[in-house]
Design an enzyme around this catalytic site. Structure first.
Site, PDB file in Angstrom:
ATOM      1  N   CYS A 134      33.487  30.614  38.464  1.00 39.73           N
ATOM      2  CA  CYS A 134      34.349  30.046  39.510  1.00 39.73           C
ATOM      3  C   CYS A 134      35.285  31.102  40.079  1.00 39.73           C
ATOM      4  O   CYS A 134      36.372  31.344  39.547  1.00 39.73           O
ATOM      5  CB  CYS A 134      35.157  28.879  38.953  1.00 39.73           C
ATOM      6  SG  CYS A 134      36.214  28.116  40.194  1.00 39.73           S
ATOM      7  N   CYS A 137      38.690  29.739  41.167  1.00 36.59           N
ATOM      8  CA  CYS A 137      39.650  29.493  40.072  1.00 36.59           C
ATOM      9  C   CYS A 137      40.200  30.805  39.511  1.00 36.59           C
ATOM     10  O   CYS A 137      41.368  30.872  39.128  1.00 36.59           O
ATOM     11  CB  CYS A 137      38.991  28.762  38.914  1.00 36.59           C
ATOM     12  SG  CYS A 137      37.851  27.469  39.351  1.00 36.59           S
ATOM     13  N   ASP A 138      39.375  31.838  39.402  1.00 38.63           N
ATOM     14  CA  ASP A 138      39.720  32.988  38.560  1.00 38.63           C
ATOM     15  C   ASP A 138      39.935  34.312  39.303  1.00 38.63           C
ATOM     16  O   ASP A 138      40.346  35.292  38.669  1.00 38.63           O
ATOM     17  CB  ASP A 138      38.613  33.197  37.506  1.00 38.63           C
ATOM     18  CG  ASP A 138      38.515  31.996  36.559  1.00 38.63           C
ATOM     19  OD1 ASP A 138      39.538  31.316  36.370  1.00 38.63           O
ATOM     20  OD2 ASP A 138      37.418  31.739  36.040  1.00 38.63           O
TER      21      ASP A 138
END
Ligand code: NAP
Length: 312
Positions: A134, A137-138
């Site tokens: 992801c 997200c990261d």
């Protein structure tokens, strides 16, 4: 939560949420079950540029949130729970969840797919410690750091391009020398100075000491080994359908995609499957939404026929 519904929908991605908008508008008592946050893959996707109506594209999480709001507006109830099986009780379809059983005359399976794994040493050990599926997200953990993306499809390029906003360098590692991704993404990736390409290359091992520090690679043609220093590796090598909980109940292909007809009907009356979970899905947000609408219309017709037979 009630126990009896007209229709239960398993999976709140674009397919499930669209189906719930349609069944809600048909005034069918609808329960939408999701084990994670609603949105499915789009909740963790950067910009969606090919969903009609958004001339400049829309961020995946924003599109997901708008769909959720619209779903609730038409009355669908939402349950945050994991489904671990489905059984048949006469005309009832019984859905077994972590929060107990719920029952409906019709079930739409829209549980989608999750990221496939490379299956190499270090992948699971360093998940969340440098290994990710992801970028949205990261990516912020890798400001000015070198990262790698594995895969050559739309997801790898889309998310690789997103990572260039943060990382110092994004090396795309692909097992062939030609990308599977669409042309517009290829043009952008080749024009992006922060992106580099390692062709004909496979990942043998993800190395680290607490967190990821490098990849052991192999040339797929010559077998020559090499290594690449990275702090993050984002794996986008395709999708695996989330259909384990239906094994033995519904016919599937070898990969676990459920077999359906053009109305998303499975071999079991009253059970429908739509979106990435079904065989031969186009796997686009717009087709996922279309599948959800088709399944919901088929459910409406199925329930009308049941009522007519029962003389209601
Ligand atoms: P995909 O299109 O199936 O591509 C998977 C890529 O990973 C391929 O390049 C494949 O290589 C490679 N691969 C597969 N197994 C591998 C392995 N074991 N080791 C190394 N490489 C491996 O999957 P995706 O990119 O996740 O996309 C899934 C679907 O979502 C597609 O239909 C895609 O169009 C759609 N999608 C669209 C967008 C968009 O339109 N912007 C964005 C994201 C996803 P080969 O090419 O050699 O097979």
């Amino acid at each position: 939560m009630d126990k009896q519904y007209d229709v239960i929908i398993v999976g709140a991605g674009p397919t499930g949420m669209t189906a719930a908008i349609y069944t809600g508008r048909a005034r069918l008592k609808t329960l939408l079950i999701e084990r994670m946050t609603p949105g499915g893959q789009i909740a963790t996707t950067s910009t969606v540029e090919n969903y009609p109506g958004f001339t400049q594209g829309i961020e995946g999480p924003d599109l997901s949130e708008a769909m959720e709001t619209q779903t609730k507006r038409f009355g669908a109830e939402m349950l945050s729970s994991e489904v671990h099986g489905v059984s048949l009780d006469g005309l009832d379809r019984v859905v077994h969840t972590d929060d107990g059983d719920v029952t409906a005359r019709a079930l739409i399976v829209t549980s989608g797919a999750e990221h496939a794994r490379l299956g190499v040493p270090g992948e699971l050990e360093y998940m969340g410690k440098g290994v990710s599926n992801c970028a949205v997200c990261d990516a912020a953990f890798f400001v000015d750091s070198p990262v790698a993306v594995v895969g050559g499809g739309d997801a790898a390029l889309d998310e690789g391009l997103f990572l260039t906003r943060y990382a110092s360098k994004v090396t795309l590692i692909h097992r062939r020398d030609q990308l599977r991704a669409g042309k517009i993404l290829q043009e952008r990736a080749f024009a992006e100075p922060k992106m580099e390409f390692q062709w004909d290359t496979v990942v043998e091992r993800i190395n680290g000491n607490g967190v990821v520090s490098s990849l052991s690679l192999k040339n797929a043609k010559t077998g020559a080994p090499s290594s690449l220093e990275v702090e993050g590796v984002f794996i986008y090598i395709g999708l695996t359908p989330n259909s384990n909980f239906l094994q033995g109940l519904l016919p599937m292909d070898n990969a676990g995609h459920i077999l359906v007809n053009a109305w998303m009907e499975t071999a079991v009356p009253g059970i429908f499957a739509a979106g990435d979970i079904r065989q031969q899905a186009a796997r686009q947000v717009v087709s996922a939404a279309g599948d959800g609408a088709t399944a919901a219309l088929a459910v409406r017709r199925y329930l009308q026929e049941l009522r007519a037979k029962a003389g209601e």
